[in-house]
Design a protein around this motif. Structure first.
Motif, short mmCIF file in Angstrom:
data_model
loop_
_atom_site.label_atom_id
_atom_site.label_comp_id
_atom_site.label_asym_id
_atom_site.label_seq_id
_atom_site.Cartn_x
_atom_site.Cartn_y
_atom_site.Cartn_z
N HIS A 94 -1.51 -4.57 29.62
CA HIS A 94 -1.63 -3.34 30.38
C HIS A 94 -0.95 -3.47 31.75
O HIS A 94 -0.22 -2.57 32.17
CB HIS A 94 -3.10 -2.97 30.55
N VAL A 95 -1.15 -4.59 32.42
CA VAL A 95 -0.53 -4.80 33.74
C VAL A 95 0.99 -4.84 33.60
O VAL A 95 1.72 -4.17 34.36
CB VAL A 95 -1.06 -6.10 34.39
N VAL A 96 1.49 -5.61 32.65
CA VAL A 96 2.94 -5.73 32.45
C VAL A 96 3.54 -4.38 32.05
O VAL A 96 4.59 -3.98 32.55
CB VAL A 96 3.26 -6.83 31.42
N SER A 97 2.85 -3.67 31.17
CA SER A 97 3.33 -2.35 30.75
C SER A 97 3.34 -1.36 31.90
O SER A 97 4.29 -0.58 32.05
CB SER A 97 2.45 -1.83 29.61
N SER A 98 2.32 -1.39 32.72
CA SER A 98 2.26 -0.48 33.88
C SER A 98 3.39 -0.76 34.86
O SER A 98 4.02 0.17 35.37
CB SER A 98 0.92 -0.61 34.59
N LEU A 99 3.65 -2.03 35.11
CA LEU A 99 4.75 -2.39 36.01
C LEU A 99 6.09 -1.98 35.42
O LEU A 99 6.95 -1.44 36.12
CB LEU A 99 4.72 -3.89 36.31
N SER A 100 6.24 -2.20 34.13
CA SER A 100 7.48 -1.80 33.45
C SER A 100 7.69 -0.29 33.53
O SER A 100 8.79 0.19 33.82
CB SER A 100 7.43 -2.26 32.00
N ASN A 101 6.63 0.47 33.26
CA ASN A 101 6.73 1.93 33.33
C ASN A 101 7.03 2.40 34.74
O ASN A 101 7.82 3.34 34.94
CB ASN A 101 5.45 2.58 32.83
N CYS A 102 6.43 1.76 35.72
CA CYS A 102 6.68 2.11 37.12
C CYS A 102 8.16 1.91 37.45
O CYS A 102 8.79 2.78 38.04
CB CYS A 102 5.80 1.28 38.04
N ILE A 103 8.68 0.77 37.05
CA ILE A 103 10.10 0.49 37.35
C ILE A 103 10.99 1.45 36.57
O ILE A 103 11.96 1.98 37.12
CB ILE A 103 10.44 -0.98 37.03
N PHE A 108 10.37 4.56 35.31
CA PHE A 108 10.32 5.98 35.64
C PHE A 108 10.37 6.27 37.13
O PHE A 108 11.04 7.20 37.56
CB PHE A 108 9.08 6.62 35.00
N GLU A 109 9.66 5.48 37.92
CA GLU A 109 9.63 5.73 39.36
C GLU A 109 10.88 5.21 40.06
O GLU A 109 11.32 5.79 41.05
CB GLU A 109 8.39 5.09 39.99
N VAL A 110 11.44 4.14 39.56
CA VAL A 110 12.60 3.54 40.22
C VAL A 110 13.89 4.00 39.57
O VAL A 110 14.72 4.65 40.21
CB VAL A 110 12.50 1.99 40.20
N LEU A 111 14.08 3.67 38.31
CA LEU A 111 15.37 3.95 37.66
C LEU A 111 15.65 5.43 37.48
O LEU A 111 16.76 5.89 37.78
CB LEU A 111 15.43 3.24 36.30
N GLU A 112 14.67 6.17 37.01
CA GLU A 112 14.92 7.59 36.75
C GLU A 112 15.22 8.38 38.03
O GLU A 112 16.18 9.14 38.09
CB GLU A 112 13.74 8.21 36.01
#
Length: 102
Positions: free
Chosen positions: A23-32, A34-38
């Motif tokens: 969950h932690v790794v997935s949340s960090l991945s999603n943050c990067i 959608f919040e960063v790359l997109e």
């Protein structure tokens, strides 16, 4: 599990801990992702369309890369976070390896 009822609780706890780590790794991945790359990509596209010449394109691309590095905690301002994050990911990988060996 039927043959090792003594370890049933330990295996269950291991699965719970692994799920929390995922969950932690997935949340960090999603943050990067959608919040960063997109958001950075949308700004890059706008800056590329607004660029008057090749130098403008290069500057837009360099700004895009700098933004990604900073927001993804890879830039100079985030150096203090890299070591703890690296340790967390190493612990996650070590835990997964040990669990898979069991």
């Amino acid at each position: 599990m039927q043959r090792l009822p003594v370890f049933s609780h330990a295996f269950h706890r291991c699965h719970i801990v692994r799920a929390e780590m995922m969950h932690v790794v997935s949340s960090l991945s999603n943050c990067i992702m959608f919040e960063v790359l997109e958001s950075s990509w949308e700004k890059l596209v706008a800056d590329l369309h607004a660029a008057p010449d090749m130098d403008g394109l290069i500057n837009a691309h360099n700004t895009y890369l700098d933004t990604i590095f900073d927001k993804a905690m890879l830039g100079g301002r985030s150096v203090s976070l890299l070591a703890p994050l690296h340790m967390v990911f190493d612990d996650v990988l070590h835990f997964v390896r040990v669990q898979e060996q069991l």
